[in-house]
Design a protein around this motif. Structure first.
Motif, PDB file in Angstrom:
ATOM      1  N   GLY A  22       0.816  -1.208   0.000  1.00  0.00           N
ATOM      2  CA  GLY A  22       0.000   0.000   0.000  1.00  0.00           C
ATOM      3  C   GLY A  22       0.850   1.259   0.000  1.00  0.00           C
ATOM      4  N   LEU A  23       0.305   2.352  -0.572  1.00  0.00           N
ATOM      5  CA  LEU A  23       1.027   3.611  -0.628  1.00  0.00           C
ATOM      6  C   LEU A  23       1.198   4.196   0.772  1.00  0.00           C
ATOM      7  CD1 LEU A  23      -0.754   5.321  -3.668  1.00  0.00           C
ATOM      8  CD2 LEU A  23       1.291   3.863  -3.675  1.00  0.00           C
ATOM      9  N   ASP A  24       2.285   4.945   0.947  1.00  0.00           N
ATOM     10  CA  ASP A  24       2.454   5.619   2.229  1.00  0.00           C
ATOM     11  C   ASP A  24       1.560   6.855   2.282  1.00  0.00           C
ATOM     12  OD1 ASP A  24       3.743   7.688   0.786  1.00  0.00           O
ATOM     13  OD2 ASP A  24       5.729   6.857   1.173  1.00  0.00           O
ATOM     14  N   SER A  25       1.506   7.481   3.447  1.00  0.00           N
ATOM     15  CA  SER A  25       0.548   8.581   3.654  1.00  0.00           C
ATOM     16  C   SER A  25       0.807   9.751   2.725  1.00  0.00           C
ATOM     17  CB  SER A  25       0.588   9.034   5.115  1.00  0.00           C
ATOM     18  OG  SER A  25       1.907   9.439   5.475  1.00  0.00           O
ATOM     19  N   ALA A  26       2.089  10.031   2.443  1.00  0.00           N
ATOM     20  CA  ALA A  26       2.395  11.147   1.554  1.00  0.00           C
ATOM     21  C   ALA A  26       1.884  10.882   0.142  1.00  0.00           C
ATOM     22  CB  ALA A  26       3.907  11.395   1.538  1.00  0.00           C
ATOM     23  N   ALA A  27       2.079   9.670  -0.340  1.00  0.00           N
ATOM     24  CA  ALA A  27       1.608   9.326  -1.681  1.00  0.00           C
ATOM     25  C   ALA A  27       0.087   9.320  -1.740  1.00  0.00           C
ATOM     26  CB  ALA A  27       2.155   7.965  -2.092  1.00  0.00           C
ATOM     27  N   VAL A  28      -0.559   8.834  -0.669  1.00  0.00           N
ATOM     28  CA  VAL A  28      -2.027   8.847  -0.614  1.00  0.00           C
ATOM     29  C   VAL A  28      -2.539  10.269  -0.696  1.00  0.00           C
ATOM     30  CG1 VAL A  28      -4.009   8.423   0.885  1.00  0.00           C
ATOM     31  CG2 VAL A  28      -2.239   6.662   0.615  1.00  0.00           C
ATOM     32  N   ASP A  29      -1.939  11.172   0.063  1.00  0.00           N
ATOM     33  CA  ASP A  29      -2.385  12.566   0.072  1.00  0.00           C
ATOM     34  C   ASP A  29      -2.200  13.202  -1.299  1.00  0.00           C
ATOM     35  OD1 ASP A  29      -3.218  14.961   1.718  1.00  0.00           O
ATOM     36  OD2 ASP A  29      -1.305  15.688   0.909  1.00  0.00           O
ATOM     37  N   ALA A  30      -1.048  12.919  -1.949  1.00  0.00           N
ATOM     38  CA  ALA A  30      -0.789  13.504  -3.262  1.00  0.00           C
ATOM     39  C   ALA A  30      -1.783  12.987  -4.294  1.00  0.00           C
ATOM     40  CB  ALA A  30       0.643  13.186  -3.694  1.00  0.00           C
ATOM     41  N   LEU A  31      -2.053  11.689  -4.267  1.00  0.00           N
ATOM     42  CA  LEU A  31      -2.995  11.106  -5.240  1.00  0.00           C
ATOM     43  C   LEU A  31      -4.385  11.708  -5.081  1.00  0.00           C
ATOM     44  CD1 LEU A  31      -3.251   7.404  -6.280  1.00  0.00           C
ATOM     45  CD2 LEU A  31      -5.306   8.654  -5.674  1.00  0.00           C
ATOM     46  N   LEU A  32      -4.878  11.784  -3.843  1.00  0.00           N
ATOM     47  CA  LEU A  32      -6.230  12.316  -3.630  1.00  0.00           C
ATOM     48  C   LEU A  32      -6.304  13.783  -4.006  1.00  0.00           C
ATOM     49  CD1 LEU A  32      -7.232  10.612  -0.252  1.00  0.00           C
ATOM     50  CD2 LEU A  32      -8.136  10.127  -2.527  1.00  0.00           C
TER      51      LEU A  32
END
Length: 925
Positions: A188-198
């Motif tokens: 799973g993506l880390d929190s930084a990548a999740v935030d950037a994607l959303l």
């Protein structure tokens, strides 16, 4: 843009850069393969698309596994290689024929799946043309087994072709794992990548909705995109109730599927009908989908809503789902009646001229999928699918077709026969877990003797690789008791003999012996299971051997075109030759079995035949040739999960390493073989592994350790006939350790064995053992007799040299140094020629003790030590005059890789052309 996958992208980029970096030697760049795996939605397909973009137009071959087509043999391979099919004419004829057959172009059967795997490697090398060439295989878990086997076979043998192969595999799907290749797990993506994607990709979400999406997605990038898309505007604004995003589901992939289903349910009925038809087949043929959808009143324009929602991608002739989960969501969300109707519509659309030829199998599968309950006509069609799939080597597909035919028939006897056929073909495909499950549902009482015998043999094969040879032998004995005296008894008892021998269980061997009929057909089996004294009374010297020679057995030495019929008996004949010192007959039988396995496509016996060939060559001092057969056999056994035979082949390779004095390789192979043998009750394989380790100790001068290992090996073998191969080593170790009394029993057994074998080679070893345990003039008489017998029998240069070494040592101790030097020089020359470094060192030491000065420079084995094992094998074959193409086909490499190995080896060997190799290697030395 990919989020949070920088490390993964960099790894793929480096692979492609290396593949494009040729070094000017005629070879391409460094090839590589990678299996990208993870749960659905983790970005596997996105990484493949990233790789495709790097490779550029015209440098990519692609195939996608389709769940509904995974039983169609070679469909995935056809999709991948069809764009470069014009290169077939550049391949050697057997390889071109194999690919043409796999593509269904020639109408012929694929006779040799290893030729096919090598052909895949060769055509990829041709297509690279200096590279890099990228091959992407998406949804590998749904690729048909025949295609996947061929592609993985090629991927494991990549070297310098400039080819990169990427496999995407969804975790959690049965049978989806790909072993033997580098793995890349997507988490799973880390929190930084999740935030950037959303932030970049998703429309505005309220803080509450965003929090819920992040919690539900668990870092799954596809879930982060699709879950918001399933929400209404009000829900995205924060009006979420507890069930808007389902909680408690098993994984993010199930939540993604629900999100897709929510989108699909909002589509018009006609659109949903067309999507269901496409999901039921998904061959990518837009015309087929339109013709089948017409039954539901749907037309091309009805696909527009799905296209606008980016659920499907359309071109002039093709239809593809944007993501595999959309297809599965569509199919699983439909009611059973609608799914059956979709398959019936597809079958009808494939009927007629279009379905009479290449689409016949697909039509039959759709008919089967549309049928509930018994339907004898459809069952018959599925049997036809199985027979055609088996003929084209799609054994996994054939097994699935037989099983479906069994489900469609109402006749209990026919059902049992079809399930048995499914079990047998699944074993041929290496699907042993599935084989075991199928056999649990077979009513054996409904089987005729032949099918019952075939099923018992398959169950025994599964037991060999998953359990123990002892239980495998018991399965075969129970079958023998049931079928009684009939034509099908012979292969059952033959394999029972070999399984019982493998177990090292003397009581079990006695049980097998008690069931052997008193007829000439079973003479060899009786000789291999009964007491030595019952075979032939010990005599003073060589004479005719016990029973028929291996080459005189029916089917031995030639192919009879009857598939697997006769192979069990032929292998038994070859083993008999080895056990009773008829080594030349064993070699002839083994070579014929290997040849017939290739020409008749009897892959199930190839690894066993190669093991027999390796052991026969080893016994005759053909060490390089033995190593080649053993390494090929190990590769074949590993390809099909045959761990039982892998254990024996590792022990054989350990023995060869021991003869070379390669401590690290011998120890690694021997201990690995011993560990598996002990865990699974394979006593005879354990004996071979322990013998290899004991031989290593003996060559290094550690007689005490050698004696302990060899005595343990004798105890594991469990039967005097099975110990003869190691007893000369045991006798020598006991004498050198100063414990002659521990050799007495071994000498007695060797004498009885030689009397039973009545072969000069057997008597030579027995007389050598007698010499070692005698004193005075008697020892000299035994040594001279042993050397005379070595000359009379089939050439065994290593054993003859060992006798000369031991005789030379004895002569030196008797102060007959002049006589000793002649024997020791002869032994040294042979040991050096065979690459037996430890024994050569012993011979040199003895010669120096006799006052002789030696110049060790320029020895052949020292030159060959400069090159790698793979280079050594390529050089050995090149010295015979084989072309790069021929060598590539033999070693399962690409011609470009062969050329690279020769380019690297020549400077190390001090030669400039392949014409110098025969003199360098001096093969007849």
């Amino acid at each position: 843009m990919l989020y949070g996958r920088g490390t993964e992208q960099d790894r793929i980029r480096r692979m492609l850069v290396r593949a494009g970096a040729g070094d000017g030697d005629g070879a391409g760049g460094a090839s590589g393969a990678l299996v990208i795996h993870g749960e659905a939605g983790m970005g596997k397909t996105a990484l493949l698309e990233y790789a495709r973009g790097l490779a550029g137009p015209g440098r990519v071959l692609r195939t996608v596994g389709i769940e509904s087509e995974m039983e169609l043999a070679f469909g995935g391979l056809h999709q991948l290689l069809w764009p470069v099919a014009s290169l077939l004419e550049r391949l050697p004829r057997p390889q071109a024929a194999a690919l043409s057959a796999a593509f269904g172009v020639s109408g012929e059967a694929v006779r040799d799946r290893f030729a096919l795997g090598t052909a895949v490697l060769a055509i990829l090398s041709q297509a690279a043309g200096g590279g890099p060439l990228l091959c992407v295989v998406d949804d590998s878990q749904w690729l048909d087994r025949a295609s996947l086997d061929a592609l993985v076979f090629a991927a494991r043998r990549l070297h310098r072709e400039g080819v990169v192969m990427l496999f995407a595999v969804r975790d959690g799907v049965p049978g989806g794992h790909i072993g033997g290749l580098p793995q890349l797990l997507l988490r799973g993506l880390d929190s930084a990548a999740v935030d950037a994607l959303l932030t970049d990709r998703v429309v505005a979400l309220s803080p509450y909705a965003r929090e819920q999406i992040v919690e539900q997605a668990q870092g799954n990038p596809l879930a982060l995109l699709e879950l918001p898309a399933s929400l209404t505007a009000e829900q995205r604004g924060g009006q979420l109730n507890p069930v808007a995003l389902p909680a408690g589901l098993s994984s993010p992939s199930s939540r993604i599927q629900e999100a897709f289903q929510a989108q699909i349910r909002r589509l018009p009925d006609a659109t949903r009908a067309m999507l269901l038809v496409a999901a039921a087949d998904d061959s990518g043929d837009l015309d087929l989908v339109l013709r089948a959808s017409a039954r539901f009143g749907a037309a091309l324009e009805d696909l527009e809503p799905a296209e606008d929602a980016t659920l499907v991608l359309l071109s002039e002739h093709t239809l593809a789902f944007r993501h595999p989960l959309i297809r599965s969501a569509t199919y699983q969300d439909a009611a059973l009646a609608r799914r059956l109707a979709a398959h019936r519509a597809l079958a009808d659309a494939l009927t007629g001229d279009r379905g009479a030829g290449q689409h016949a199998d697909r039509r039959a599968w759709h008919l089967a999928a549309a049928t509930t309950g018994a339907d004898e006509a459809v069952a018959a069609e599925m049997v036809g699918v199985a027979e055609r799939a088996g003929g084209r080597q799609g054994t996994a597909s054939a097994s699935a077709a037989y099983e479906r035919a069994a489900q469609l028939t109402a006749d209990p006897a026919a059902r049992a026969q079809l399930l048995a056929a499914a079990a047998i073909t699944s074993a041929e495909a290496g699907q042993f877990h599935r084989t075991a499950a199928l056999t649990d549902h077979i009513n054996a009482l409904a089987l005729d003797p032949r099918m019952l015998a075939d099923l018992a043999r398959v169950r025994a094969i599964v037991e060999l690789d998953r359990g123990s040879p002892g239980r495998a032998a018991r399965i075969l004995l129970e079958c023998a008791d049931r079928i009684g005296q009939c034509a099908d008894l012979a292969p059952v008892l033959t394999e029972a003999v070999q399984s019982a021998q493998s177990s090292g269980d003397r009581r079990l061997l006695a049980d097998v012996a008690a069931r052997l009929p008193d007829s000439p057909q079973y003479a060899m089996a009786r000789a291999m299971t009964g007491p030595l004294d019952a075979v032939r009374e010990p005599g003073p010297g060589p004479g005719p051997g016990p029973g028929p020679r291996a080459a005189e057995l029916p089917h031995a030495g030639h192919g009879d075109g009857e598939g697997e019929d006769g192979f069990a008996e032929r292998i038994l004949a070859g083993v008999h030759g080895l056990l009773f010192a008829d080594h030349r007959a064993a070699l002839d039988t083994a070579a014929a079995c290997v040849r017939d396995c290739r020409t008749q496509d009897v892959v199930g016996w190839l690894h066993t035949s190669l093991h027999l060939l390796a052991e026969a060559r080893l016994s005759l001092g053909l060490h390089e040739e033995a190593r080649a057969a053993a390494e090929e056999g190990l590769a074949v056994a590993g390809q099909f999960g045959r761990r039982h035979r892998e254990t024996y082949l590792r022990a054989t390779l350990a023995t060869l390493a021991a003869l070379q004095g390669d401590h690290e390789r011998c120890t690694g192979l021997g201990e690995a073989a011993l560990e598996h043998a002990d865990a699974h009750g394979i006593g005879l394989a354990a004996a071979h592994a322990l013998r290899a380790l004991g031989l290593l100790d003996l060559g290094a001068g550690d007689a005490g350790s050698a004696l302990a290992r060899l005595e343990a090996a004798r105890d594991r073998a469990g039967h005097p006939v099975l110990t003869a191969f190691l007893l000369p080593d045991l006798v020598e170790a006991a004498v050198r350790a100063g414990q002659v009394e521990r050799a007495a029993h071994a000498v007695a057994v060797m004498t009885r064995w030689a009397g039973a074998a009545q072969q000069p080679a057997a008597w030579a070893l027995a007389r050598r053992c007698q010499a070692l345990t005698s004193s005075g003039a008697g020892a000299g008489e035994h040594f001279t007799a042993a050397l005379r017998l070595h000359e009379e029998g089939t050439a065994q240069p290593f054993e003859r040299a060992r006798t000369e070494l031991l005789y030379g040592e004895w002569l030196r101790r008797e102060r007959r140094r002049s006589d000793a030097r002649g024997r020791l020089r002869s032994a040294l020359e042979t040991f050096e020629g065979l690459g037996a470094r430890a024994w050569a060192s012993r011979a040199r030491t003895e010669l120096q003790a006799c006052g002789e000065t030696l110049d060790p420079a320029g020895r052949r084995d020292e030159l060959l030590d400069r090159i790698s094992p793979q280079e050594r094998e390529v050089v050995r074959l090149a010295a015979t005059g084989a072309t790069n193409r021929q060598i590539a086909a033999r070693l399962f490499l690409s011609p470009r890789t062969v050329g690279h190995h020769l380019y690297r080896a020549f400077p190390k060997l001090g030669v400039t052309t392949r014409n110098d190799l025969p003199l360098l290697l001096d093969r007849d030395r």
